[in-house]
Design an enzyme around this catalytic site. Structure first.
Site, short mmCIF file in Angstrom:
data_model
loop_
_atom_site.label_atom_id
_atom_site.label_comp_id
_atom_site.label_asym_id
_atom_site.label_seq_id
_atom_site.Cartn_x
_atom_site.Cartn_y
_atom_site.Cartn_z
N PRO A 180 0.83 -1.23 0.00
CA PRO A 180 0.00 0.00 0.00
C PRO A 180 0.85 1.27 0.00
CG PRO A 180 -0.70 -1.50 1.74
CD PRO A 180 0.57 -2.06 1.18
N GLU B 79 -0.01 -8.60 7.48
CA GLU B 79 0.37 -7.18 7.61
C GLU B 79 1.60 -6.87 6.78
OE1 GLU B 79 -2.85 -6.62 9.25
OE2 GLU B 79 -1.53 -4.88 9.10
N ARG C 5 1.46 -6.38 -22.12
CA ARG C 5 0.92 -5.86 -23.36
C ARG C 5 1.88 -4.88 -24.03
NH1 ARG C 5 -1.43 -1.03 -23.31
NH2 ARG C 5 -2.99 -1.55 -24.87
N ASP D 33 -2.83 4.39 -26.65
CA ASP D 33 -3.27 4.07 -25.29
C ASP D 33 -3.54 5.35 -24.51
OD1 ASP D 33 -3.08 1.38 -25.50
OD2 ASP D 33 -1.23 1.16 -24.35
#
Ligand code: JFT
Length: 246
Positions: free
Chosen positions: A88, A115, A157, A172
């Site tokens: 995160p 965690e 990709r 894109d």
């Protein structure tokens, strides 16, 4: 490119067997190997976690299995891998980072759970290979596996030959180039009329110049409405004064 993933949920990575990534693996353009972290445990219960030093909620992933797993993976290749750690608190994953990672010969992903992984694992790995701690967005997941699926697809990709002729990342969204940083515009296909709704006439005109301009105008209009922040990032040379008036 070679990709290794070490995880306690190998089945979570099954989607890497299908569609774009699956086809690239079948064609030999991508070598993806998934490893079960529990293969690197030695106790009866195949333990991968323990209580955190200093107390607090949840469990922390033990360093020993990760250390053995990374030793084993790193020893199985000729080149230096880049360790990609979903977290995160990581560097935001963007198209720019996808392009950077697509230029590396070998990525090793360490999606974790609980965690997180004992910090010493990342610190020790950093002494022998490049490490990228990456977050796929400002929302909270239960672990890193979903992030690996996102990152691998975005990177795969971009690899030469992976996108067929019918597809292209030339225009894109978020990619450099004439449509730099613009969102994709509306797309249409047959039938020309569907439930009383028709297709913009210009797309049926066969006039490629007008079609290209219409598509750029629509992309600009959509971006200005939905992501004005991206307009600010665009190179002014990308748009003439007409565009600015849209
Ligand atoms: N990438 C990314 C990403 C993202 N964007 N959100 N959450 C994650 C992510 C990645 C890895 C782990 C590991 Cl290991 C455990 N958790 C649960 C957690 C949640 C909040 C605080 N601490 C741990 C992860 C969440």
């Amino acid at each position: 490119m070679r990709i290794d993933v070490v995880t306690i949920f190998p089945e979570y990575l099954e989607p890497l067997n299908v569609s774009l990534v699956g086809k690239a693996r079948t064609r030999g353009q991508l070598d993806v190997r998934v490893h079960d972290l529990r293969s690197f445990t030695h106790d009866k219960h195949r333990t991968v976690d323990d209580t955190p030093f200093g107390g607090g909620p949840g469990m922390v992933m033990k360093p020993e299995p990760w250390g053995e797993a990374l030793d084993s993976v790193a020893a199985s290749g000729e080149e230096l891998p880049t360790l990609v750690v979903p977290t995160p608190s990581g560097r935001p994953f963007t198209q720019e980072l996808a392009v950077e990672l697509a230029e590396r010969p070998w990525l090793v992903f360490t999606p974790a759970r609980y965690e997180g992984i004992d910090r010493r694992v990342i610190d020790e790995a950093s002494t022998r290979m490049p490490v990228e701690e990456v977050s796929i967005g400002d929302y909270v997941l239960a672990g890193g596996e979903a992030a690996v699926l996102v990152i691998v697809e975005a990177v795969a990709r971009l690899l030469p030959g992976v996108l067929g002729n019918a597809e292209s990342h030339r225009d894109d969204s978020f990619a450099p180039g004439a449509m730099a940083d613009l969102l994709e515009g509306p797309v249409y296909t047959k039938p020309p009329e569907w439930r009383g709704r028709t297709v913009p006439e210009v797309l049926l005109s066969g006039h490629h110049g007008k079609i290209a301009r219409w598509r750029r105008d629509e992309a600009f209009r959509r971006t200005a409405a939905l992501r004005p922040d991206l307009i600010e990032r665009c190179d002014p040379a990308t748009f003439d004064k007409h565009d600015r008036r849209l």
